[in-house]
Scaffold this motif. Structure first.
Motif: not given
Length: 133
Positions: A112-116
């Motif tokens: 999720e952090k990578e996507i954000r």
């Protein structure tokens, strides 16, 4: 809930054309498509990882229950020791399940952090491109 319909869709397309211009629309479409593709791949890999880990857990559970059953039938220990061994095996299974859930949560948060971060990078890139135009 109402749908957009053809007139609404045409209005949205005209507004997008006016706001972004004919040169930026293909780039914007590519960026959105690329983001959706990456998100889809990330969710697909998460679900396949979950299925693989569930299969592994079922295999371990079967092994431990088979060992417990074999140990219980062949052991000449008192029944109190058998229950303690069964409780210890159940504790080990529970511990493994909790550890797996923690690993899954950490991995999910990382993705999720990578996507954000990627979405933020694409947003900043679009803003830079808009400032240049």
């Amino acid at each position: 809930m109402s749908t957009i319909g053809i007139p609404g869709l045409i209005l949205i397309l005209v507004l997008a054309l006016v706001l972004f211009g004919p040169k930026k629309l293909p780039e914007l479409g590519r960026a959105v498509g690329h983001t959706l593709k990456e998100f889809k791949n990330a969710t697909r890999s998460l679900t396949s990882d979950d299925e693989e880990e569930e299969d592994k857990e079922k295999g371990k559970t079967k092994e431990l229950s088979a060992k417990t059953t074999t140990a219980a039938t062949t052991a000449s220990a008192p029944s109190a020791d058998k229950t303690t061994a069964a409780a210890a095996d159940q504790e080990a299974i529970d511990r493994e399940r909790i550890e797996r859930e923690v690993r899954e949560r950490i991995e999910r948060e990382r993705i999720e952090k990578e996507i954000r971060e990627k979405l933020e990078q694409e947003r900043l890139q679009l803003e830079k491109e808009q400032q240049k135009a």
